[in-house]
Design a protein around this motif. Structure first.
Motif, PDB file in Angstrom:
ATOM      1  N   ASN A 132      44.903  68.644  32.600  1.00  0.00           N
ATOM      2  CA  ASN A 132      43.331  68.367  31.959  1.00  0.00           C
ATOM      3  C   ASN A 132      43.226  66.476  31.309  1.00  0.00           C
ATOM      4  O   ASN A 132      43.276  66.279  29.934  1.00  0.00           O
ATOM      5  N   PHE A 133      42.682  65.155  31.758  1.00  0.00           N
ATOM      6  CA  PHE A 133      43.050  64.433  31.303  1.00  0.00           C
ATOM      7  C   PHE A 133      41.569  63.500  31.106  1.00  0.00           C
ATOM      8  O   PHE A 133      40.764  63.990  31.774  1.00  0.00           O
ATOM      9  N   CYS A 134      41.512  62.478  30.135  1.00  0.00           N
ATOM     10  CA  CYS A 134      40.148  62.013  30.002  1.00  0.00           C
ATOM     11  C   CYS A 134      40.671  60.493  29.630  1.00  0.00           C
ATOM     12  O   CYS A 134      41.418  59.874  28.664  1.00  0.00           O
ATOM     13  N   ILE A 135      39.562  59.665  30.058  1.00  0.00           N
ATOM     14  CA  ILE A 135      39.771  58.751  30.045  1.00  0.00           C
ATOM     15  C   ILE A 135      38.259  58.000  28.882  1.00  0.00           C
ATOM     16  O   ILE A 135      37.138  58.246  29.709  1.00  0.00           O
ATOM     17  N   VAL A 136      38.633  57.779  27.660  1.00  0.00           N
ATOM     18  CA  VAL A 136      37.126  57.068  26.980  1.00  0.00           C
ATOM     19  C   VAL A 136      37.603  55.007  27.351  1.00  0.00           C
ATOM     20  O   VAL A 136      38.057  54.707  26.054  1.00  0.00           O
ATOM     21  N   GLU A 137      36.651  54.157  27.498  1.00  0.00           N
ATOM     22  CA  GLU A 137      36.398  53.262  28.192  1.00  0.00           C
ATOM     23  C   GLU A 137      35.343  52.290  28.617  1.00  0.00           C
ATOM     24  O   GLU A 137      35.154  53.239  29.709  1.00  0.00           O
ATOM     25  N   ASP A 138      34.558  51.819  28.295  1.00  0.00           N
ATOM     26  CA  ASP A 138      33.799  50.957  28.467  1.00  0.00           C
ATOM     27  C   ASP A 138      33.473  50.067  29.391  1.00  0.00           C
ATOM     28  O   ASP A 138      32.628  49.368  30.408  1.00  0.00           O
ATOM     29  N   ASP A 139      35.024  49.540  30.012  1.00  0.00           N
ATOM     30  CA  ASP A 139      34.354  49.217  30.917  1.00  0.00           C
ATOM     31  C   ASP A 139      34.988  50.038  32.378  1.00  0.00           C
ATOM     32  O   ASP A 139      36.035  50.516  32.764  1.00  0.00           O
ATOM     33  N   PRO A 140      34.005  49.891  33.314  1.00  0.00           N
ATOM     34  CA  PRO A 140      33.902  50.743  34.224  1.00  0.00           C
ATOM     35  C   PRO A 140      35.128  50.197  35.405  1.00  0.00           C
ATOM     36  O   PRO A 140      36.087  51.111  35.917  1.00  0.00           O
ATOM     37  N   GLU A 141      35.236  48.726  35.757  1.00  0.00           N
ATOM     38  CA  GLU A 141      37.055  48.662  36.326  1.00  0.00           C
ATOM     39  C   GLU A 141      38.246  48.850  35.905  1.00  0.00           C
ATOM     40  O   GLU A 141      39.256  49.441  36.526  1.00  0.00           O
ATOM     41  N   MET A 142      37.916  48.727  34.235  1.00  0.00           N
ATOM     42  CA  MET A 142      39.644  49.157  33.608  1.00  0.00           C
ATOM     43  C   MET A 142      39.397  50.592  33.646  1.00  0.00           C
ATOM     44  O   MET A 142      40.303  51.352  34.014  1.00  0.00           O
ATOM     45  N   ALA A 143      38.881  51.828  33.799  1.00  0.00           N
ATOM     46  CA  ALA A 143      38.937  53.249  33.496  1.00  0.00           C
ATOM     47  C   ALA A 143      39.868  53.221  34.840  1.00  0.00           C
ATOM     48  O   ALA A 143      40.028  54.877  34.747  1.00  0.00           O
ATOM     49  N   SER A 144      38.601  53.159  36.301  1.00  0.00           N
ATOM     50  CA  SER A 144      38.920  53.381  37.348  1.00  0.00           C
ATOM     51  C   SER A 144      40.328  52.463  37.881  1.00  0.00           C
ATOM     52  O   SER A 144      41.049  53.876  38.269  1.00  0.00           O
ATOM     53  N   GLU A 202      46.615  63.894  40.488  1.00  0.00           N
ATOM     54  CA  GLU A 202      45.576  64.311  40.162  1.00  0.00           C
ATOM     55  C   GLU A 202      44.527  63.951  40.609  1.00  0.00           C
ATOM     56  O   GLU A 202      44.506  62.625  40.407  1.00  0.00           O
ATOM     57  N   SER A 203      43.201  63.977  40.960  1.00  0.00           N
ATOM     58  CA  SER A 203      42.173  63.615  41.146  1.00  0.00           C
ATOM     59  C   SER A 203      40.489  63.874  40.255  1.00  0.00           C
ATOM     60  O   SER A 203      39.982  63.155  40.020  1.00  0.00           O
ATOM     61  N   GLY A 204      41.032  65.061  39.168  1.00  0.00           N
ATOM     62  CA  GLY A 204      39.576  65.525  38.834  1.00  0.00           C
ATOM     63  C   GLY A 204      39.693  65.167  37.185  1.00  0.00           C
ATOM     64  O   GLY A 204      40.023  65.679  36.310  1.00  0.00           O
ATOM     65  N   ILE A 205      39.877  63.507  37.297  1.00  0.00           N
ATOM     66  CA  ILE A 205      40.018  62.773  35.913  1.00  0.00           C
ATOM     67  C   ILE A 205      38.699  62.678  35.133  1.00  0.00           C
ATOM     68  O   ILE A 205      37.685  62.120  35.728  1.00  0.00           O
ATOM     69  N   ASP A 206      38.073  62.945  33.922  1.00  0.00           N
ATOM     70  CA  ASP A 206      36.995  62.838  33.200  1.00  0.00           C
ATOM     71  C   ASP A 206      36.892  61.287  32.538  1.00  0.00           C
ATOM     72  O   ASP A 206      37.991  61.075  32.172  1.00  0.00           O
ATOM     73  N   ILE A 207      36.078  60.172  32.766  1.00  0.00           N
ATOM     74  CA  ILE A 207      35.712  58.881  32.082  1.00  0.00           C
ATOM     75  C   ILE A 207      34.288  59.108  31.454  1.00  0.00           C
ATOM     76  O   ILE A 207      33.235  59.681  31.689  1.00  0.00           O
ATOM     77  N   GLU A 208      34.711  58.495  30.216  1.00  0.00           N
ATOM     78  CA  GLU A 208      33.430  58.574  29.290  1.00  0.00           C
ATOM     79  C   GLU A 208      33.490  57.093  28.862  1.00  0.00           C
ATOM     80  O   GLU A 208      34.689  56.189  28.900  1.00  0.00           O
ATOM     81  N   GLN A 209      32.221  56.146  28.714  1.00  0.00           N
ATOM     82  CA  GLN A 209      32.459  54.558  28.457  1.00  0.00           C
ATOM     83  C   GLN A 209      31.663  54.947  26.916  1.00  0.00           C
ATOM     84  O   GLN A 209      31.768  53.778  26.833  1.00  0.00           O
ATOM     85  N   SER A 210      31.319  55.709  26.147  1.00  0.00           N
ATOM     86  CA  SER A 210      31.791  55.388  24.635  1.00  0.00           C
ATOM     87  C   SER A 210      32.266  57.428  24.056  1.00  0.00           C
ATOM     88  O   SER A 210      33.033  57.963  24.440  1.00  0.00           O
ATOM     89  N   ALA A 211      32.728  57.002  22.424  1.00  0.00           N
ATOM     90  CA  ALA A 211      33.322  57.655  21.276  1.00  0.00           C
ATOM     91  C   ALA A 211      32.311  58.521  21.855  1.00  0.00           C
ATOM     92  O   ALA A 211      33.116  59.741  21.544  1.00  0.00           O
ATOM     93  N   GLU A 212      31.290  58.314  21.652  1.00  0.00           N
ATOM     94  CA  GLU A 212      30.091  59.566  20.941  1.00  0.00           C
ATOM     95  C   GLU A 212      30.211  60.212  22.020  1.00  0.00           C
ATOM     96  O   GLU A 212      30.451  61.697  22.556  1.00  0.00           O
ATOM     97  N   ARG A 213      29.966  60.430  23.451  1.00  0.00           N
ATOM     98  CA  ARG A 213      30.027  60.670  24.747  1.00  0.00           C
ATOM     99  C   ARG A 213      31.773  61.967  24.770  1.00  0.00           C
ATOM    100  O   ARG A 213      31.393  62.845  24.630  1.00  0.00           O
TER     101      ARG A 213
END
Length: 234
Positions: A3-15, A27-38
């Motif tokens: 289970n991976f999570c990427i916490v990054e506010d830049d959508p291009e960097m996150a993708s 793996e394709s089911g990778i969670d992305i959050e744009q803020s640490a709070e989320r």
């Protein structure tokens, strides 16, 4: 399944990071959050590997990981940041590693490989061994090294030697993701069991094994990566 999570506010960097993970693992089911709070709100305990930016709006990545650790979070955290001078401080909150932007695939893949090895070490693994008497289930953590001789494999564990059939190639495939490496064409060594490397020999649980010239560079590289990921001999 990791289970991976990427916490990054830049959508291009996150993708881009998600594409690197998918390319390496499938793996394709990778969670992305744009803020640490989320990230902190959405069950962060479920993640095995977390790629965390430091320079985030509101709550920064360092503070987020500190809160995550204080809440009992044990996932592997890799900081991804352009703030190299702050990344080293991440070890104070139990960061596994850090990557400085811009991120190259080669560097990312090396760090990801080490992280996945660490995840697999934590989880443990059991392998089936075909013997003359039937099949035996062996805990990989108790396996010191595997020896091939006259078309048979001997699995040296802490308590016994188990003779089975197969090839070192098939054994290496069964142990994929765990810290095992070939020191020569006859021995597949558990890196966690190494107590000494001296000259052309490696000692594992009291047994001294030859490191062949063709395998030496790759073997020492794997061992140094293992140590760099926090591994140690037993």
């Amino acid at each position: 399944m990791i289970n991976f999570c990427i916490v990054e506010d830049d959508p291009e960097m996150a993708s881009g990071l998600a594409a690197f993970i998918k390319s390496y693992t499938g793996e394709s089911g990778i969670d992305i959050e744009q803020s640490a709070e989320r990230f902190l709100e959405n069950n962060p305990q479920s993640y095995d590997v977390i790629f965390m930016d430091i320079d985030l709006p509101d709550l920064n990545g360092m503070e987020a990981v500190r809160a995550y650790r204080n809440a009992g979070g044990e996932g592997i955290v890799i900081f991804v940041t352009n703030l190299a001078q702050f990344a080293v401080g991440g070890y104070e909150v139990g960061a596994f590693d850090f990557i400085v932007k811009p991120v190259s695939y080669h560097n990312f893949a090396m760090k990801l490989r080490r992280a996945l090895n660490a995840v697999n070490m934590r989880r443990g693994k059991e392998i089936w061994v075909a013997t003359r008497q039937g099949k035996r289930l062996i805990d990989a953590k108790k396996l010191v090294y595997i020896e091939v001789m006259k078309h048979q494999l001997t699995y040296h564990t802490f308590t016994e030697n188990i003779v089975g059939s197969g090839t070192l190639k098939s054994a290496l495939e069964a142990l994929e993701g765990l810290p095992f490496a070939l020191c020569n064409r006859c021995y597949l060594v558990n890196l966690a069991c190494i107590t000494e490397v001296s000259g052309n020999y490696v000692t594992v649980s009291g047994d001294k094994l030859l490191i062949s010239s063709p395998k030496k560079k790759e073997f020492l590289k794997r061992f140094n990566e293992y140590l760099g990921a926090g591994g140690r001999g037993v």
